[in-house]
Design a protein around this motif. Structure first.
Motif, mmCIF file in Angstrom:
data_model
loop_
_atom_site.group_PDB
_atom_site.id
_atom_site.type_symbol
_atom_site.label_atom_id
_atom_site.label_comp_id
_atom_site.label_asym_id
_atom_site.label_seq_id
_atom_site.Cartn_x
_atom_site.Cartn_y
_atom_site.Cartn_z
ATOM 1 N N HIS A 23 0.867 -1.173 0.000
ATOM 2 C CA HIS A 23 0.000 0.000 0.000
ATOM 3 C C HIS A 23 0.903 1.223 0.000
ATOM 4 O O HIS A 23 1.864 1.282 0.751
ATOM 5 C CB HIS A 23 -0.913 -0.002 1.227
ATOM 6 N N THR A 24 0.587 2.143 -0.868
ATOM 7 C CA THR A 24 1.417 3.329 -0.977
ATOM 8 C C THR A 24 0.544 4.555 -1.170
ATOM 9 O O THR A 24 -0.561 4.457 -1.715
ATOM 10 C CB THR A 24 2.417 3.202 -2.139
ATOM 11 N N THR A 25 1.035 5.667 -0.723
ATOM 12 C CA THR A 25 0.353 6.934 -0.978
ATOM 13 C C THR A 25 0.983 7.629 -2.177
ATOM 14 O O THR A 25 0.528 8.684 -2.590
ATOM 15 C CB THR A 25 0.443 7.859 0.255
ATOM 16 N N LYS A 26 2.039 7.007 -2.720
ATOM 17 C CA LYS A 26 2.728 7.564 -3.882
ATOM 18 C C LYS A 26 2.150 6.984 -5.165
ATOM 19 O O LYS A 26 1.395 6.020 -5.147
ATOM 20 C CB LYS A 26 4.221 7.267 -3.779
ATOM 21 N N THR A 28 1.530 4.849 -8.320
ATOM 22 C CA THR A 28 1.805 3.489 -8.761
ATOM 23 C C THR A 28 0.831 3.129 -9.867
ATOM 24 O O THR A 28 -0.286 3.655 -9.927
ATOM 25 C CB THR A 28 1.716 2.463 -7.605
ATOM 26 N N ASP A 52 6.447 4.675 -11.424
ATOM 27 C CA ASP A 52 6.476 4.942 -9.985
ATOM 28 C C ASP A 52 7.648 5.847 -9.612
ATOM 29 O O ASP A 52 7.555 6.632 -8.661
ATOM 30 C CB ASP A 52 6.553 3.633 -9.199
#
Length: 99
Positions: A23-26, A28, A52
């Protein structure tokens, strides 16, 4: 976005892989609905710009790109038609070999 071969592919057509569950907030290009799911590589597209990194000004960082086919039922359970499949283009860094 295809670039000259700089990274040898880890997988080949026909390999079963699992999409890493992260899980990322950046930025992807890996949809959450395939994370943690098993699929089969059906195409290898050579090396392409890795969005990314590129979206955050970290350079192109070309990586192998694949089309991975998933059973729709593995993604959405009983609401999916049994013969339906979903294909998603995924960069190698999103994938692990299936055990």
């Amino acid at each position: 976005t295809e670039r000259d071969e700089v990274v040898a592919p880890r997988f080949k057509v026909g390999d079963t892989v699992v999409v890493k569950d992260f899980h990322t907030t950046k930025h992807t290009r890996c949809p959450r609905y395939v994370q943690g799911k098993k699929g089969v590589i059906i195409l290898y597209h050579r090396n392409h710009v890795y969005p990314d990194f590129n979206a955050h000004g970290k350079g192109e960082s070309p990586r192998p790109l694949y089309t991975v086919k998933f059973k729709a039922a593995d993604l959405w359970g009983d609401v999916a038609k049994p013969k339906d499949t979903v294909c998603v283009d995924l960069w190698e860094s999103y994938l692990e070999p299936a055990s």
